[in-house]
Design a protein around this motif. Sequence first.
Motif, short mmCIF file in Angstrom:
data_model
loop_
_atom_site.label_atom_id
_atom_site.label_comp_id
_atom_site.label_asym_id
_atom_site.label_seq_id
_atom_site.Cartn_x
_atom_site.Cartn_y
_atom_site.Cartn_z
N ALA A 27 -136.32 36.90 38.25
CA ALA A 27 -137.52 37.36 38.59
C ALA A 27 -138.59 36.69 39.14
O ALA A 27 -139.45 36.43 40.62
CB ALA A 27 -137.88 38.80 38.10
N LEU A 28 -138.76 35.86 38.11
CA LEU A 28 -139.67 34.79 38.11
C LEU A 28 -138.88 34.39 39.62
O LEU A 28 -140.30 33.31 40.36
CB LEU A 28 -139.86 34.00 37.14
N PHE A 29 -138.17 33.39 39.40
CA PHE A 29 -138.07 32.26 40.57
C PHE A 29 -137.26 32.96 41.91
O PHE A 29 -138.00 31.75 42.60
CB PHE A 29 -136.23 32.22 40.06
N ASN A 30 -137.90 33.98 42.38
CA ASN A 30 -137.99 34.23 43.52
C ASN A 30 -139.11 35.25 43.66
O ASN A 30 -139.42 35.15 44.92
CB ASN A 30 -136.40 36.23 43.66
N GLU A 31 -140.02 34.93 42.69
CA GLU A 31 -141.45 35.07 43.51
C GLU A 31 -141.93 33.78 43.35
O GLU A 31 -142.70 33.41 44.37
CB GLU A 31 -142.07 35.78 41.57
N ALA A 32 -141.66 32.72 43.19
CA ALA A 32 -142.02 31.46 42.87
C ALA A 32 -140.93 30.76 44.45
O ALA A 32 -141.85 30.59 45.20
CB ALA A 32 -141.55 31.11 41.91
N GLY A 33 -140.10 31.31 44.85
CA GLY A 33 -139.45 30.70 45.98
C GLY A 33 -138.47 29.31 45.58
O GLY A 33 -140.05 28.26 45.45
N MET A 34 -137.53 29.42 46.19
CA MET A 34 -137.21 28.16 45.99
C MET A 34 -138.37 26.55 47.20
O MET A 34 -138.07 25.45 46.32
CB MET A 34 -136.04 28.10 46.41
N ASP A 35 -138.48 27.20 47.91
CA ASP A 35 -139.02 26.18 48.43
C ASP A 35 -140.45 25.48 48.16
O ASP A 35 -140.52 24.28 47.40
CB ASP A 35 -139.80 26.93 50.29
N ARG A 36 -140.69 26.41 47.44
CA ARG A 36 -142.11 25.79 46.18
C ARG A 36 -141.60 24.66 45.25
O ARG A 36 -142.62 23.89 45.40
CB ARG A 36 -143.06 26.84 46.30
N LEU A 37 -140.56 25.92 44.38
CA LEU A 37 -140.25 25.00 43.17
C LEU A 37 -139.89 23.82 43.59
O LEU A 37 -139.54 22.73 42.99
CB LEU A 37 -139.25 25.93 43.21
N LEU A 38 -138.86 23.25 44.12
CA LEU A 38 -138.92 22.31 45.06
C LEU A 38 -139.19 21.70 45.19
O LEU A 38 -139.36 19.84 44.80
CB LEU A 38 -137.11 22.49 46.28
N ALA A 39 -140.31 21.37 46.38
CA ALA A 39 -141.57 21.12 46.68
C ALA A 39 -141.59 20.61 45.16
O ALA A 39 -142.40 18.61 45.37
CB ALA A 39 -142.34 21.57 47.29
N LYS A 40 -142.92 20.89 44.42
CA LYS A 40 -143.09 20.69 43.65
C LYS A 40 -141.88 19.82 42.08
O LYS A 40 -142.61 19.05 42.22
CB LYS A 40 -143.71 21.93 42.39
N SER A 41 -141.08 20.18 42.67
CA SER A 41 -139.87 19.38 41.38
C SER A 41 -139.69 17.73 42.08
O SER A 41 -140.17 17.18 41.01
CB SER A 41 -138.52 20.03 41.86
N LYS A 42 -139.71 17.61 43.06
CA LYS A 42 -140.17 16.41 43.45
C LYS A 42 -141.69 15.38 43.00
O LYS A 42 -140.77 14.65 42.73
CB LYS A 42 -139.60 16.53 45.35
N LYS A 43 -142.49 15.83 43.95
CA LYS A 43 -143.06 15.57 43.20
C LYS A 43 -143.41 15.33 41.69
O LYS A 43 -143.71 14.44 41.48
CB LYS A 43 -144.66 16.65 43.58
N LEU A 44 -143.27 16.45 40.75
CA LEU A 44 -143.07 15.92 39.12
C LEU A 44 -142.52 15.03 39.00
O LEU A 44 -142.74 13.78 37.96
CB LEU A 44 -142.94 17.93 38.38
N THR A 45 -140.59 15.36 39.17
CA THR A 45 -139.97 13.60 39.22
C THR A 45 -140.59 12.55 39.63
O THR A 45 -140.09 12.10 38.96
CB THR A 45 -138.96 14.02 39.41
N ALA A 46 -141.03 12.60 40.98
CA ALA A 46 -141.63 11.44 41.40
C ALA A 46 -142.72 10.61 40.64
O ALA A 46 -142.85 9.22 39.98
CB ALA A 46 -141.90 11.40 43.09
N TYR A 47 -143.36 11.89 39.72
CA TYR A 47 -145.13 11.40 38.74
C TYR A 47 -144.17 10.71 38.12
O TYR A 47 -144.67 9.69 37.43
CB TYR A 47 -145.23 12.47 38.54
#
Length: 425
Positions: free
Chosen positions: A320-340
Amino acid sequence: MQEVQFEDALDYAKAQDVSDPLAHFRPQFHFPKQADGSPIIYLCGNSLGLQPRLAQQLMQDEMDVWKELAVEGHFKAERPWMTYHEEFSRQLSPIVGALPKEITVMNTLSVNLHLMMVSFYRPTKSRYKIVIEGGAFPSDKYAVDSQLRFHGIDPQDGLIQLRPRMGEDHLRTEDILQALEREKDSIALVMLSGINYYTGQCFDMKSITKKGHEIGAMVGFDLAHAAGNVRLQLHDWGMDFAVWCHYKYLNSGPGCIAGAFVHERHLNRKDLPRFEGWWGHHKESRFKMPATFEPAPNADAWQISNAPILAMVPMRASLALFNEAGMDRLLAKSKKLTAYLEFLLNQLPTDRIRILTPKDPKDRGAQLSIQVKGADRSLFDDLVKNGVIGDWREPDVIRISPAPIYNSFEDVYRMVQILKKCLQL
């Protein structure tokens, strides 16, 4: 991803968290506590995700249903146990990029891998080899070895292990494709990881699937470290099957129920062998107890036993949380967070640190695998003593995985500062 001008500063990390559109998901998870009551810096989503706060209440709800309705819970509960698993196929559809009918939730990952190979590893006298990556997760290696032996084939002959070029850490896509072409007449199954657990390399699943089918092989993937972590398009890529767990990036609890994908072209096939049990039977006639198996018209046909409801409950909270967040937003943050994280590690004043994981964001997910020259497990133990939980892999790798749904930029910043302290830099 667009170039980001990072800063090696706590104020910068805090500012990123203030502007993070996913920041409100962090309080919806339980973080382990240190002795002083402060939260652990938890960067181990690649091994076991955190518990969603809602999971405990949902578990209590099902315990109450069991207490109050007993067997009638299968049909009269607010969420009847009879069809409990079906919602997960719909929720997982946007996460793994598959049609709901191609997805089923059952068993655990290695069990599902064996069940898939019953159907999709069909060796002949001339075409009998299985391809995996060298250094695959040991359970995958054990599974394919045992499948080969079950069919009377010596793994020394029947297993092709792909390895990087001398002096390199990653398999090049062109080398994988060339190996498939070279052995094209002998390969029955290509079965790689979506992401290699040790290096964090994400494979080009689309190209590998296309080539595997061109040479006449079946193609499957173990997505244990990929599901919920990177963009997946299982249906469009056309692989024959895939399996994954939900307890890593999908936060569904230790040893949680696993998932499986079977491409729609294989559904309703009468010529495809399969181990069968009553929960794979067409649900409309299942309780008429017919003597002959009638497969469900979807991936549920590979189910054997009825759903373990209590093991599935935490998935409701997490998905339920994953679908509320949405994969597009999760992946965008993931790329930035891992790059940081990568940026901060590269700022450390030492030549002892080497990042094994590919630099290109398209070739990795949230994980960075870090080697520290001259270090051993004691370094990892020091990190734990100082409030950081990552993951240690022999002989010398620390895996750090900032999960975008609950980790913060401040988590990443403080982790690197603690590493710097432990290394006495």
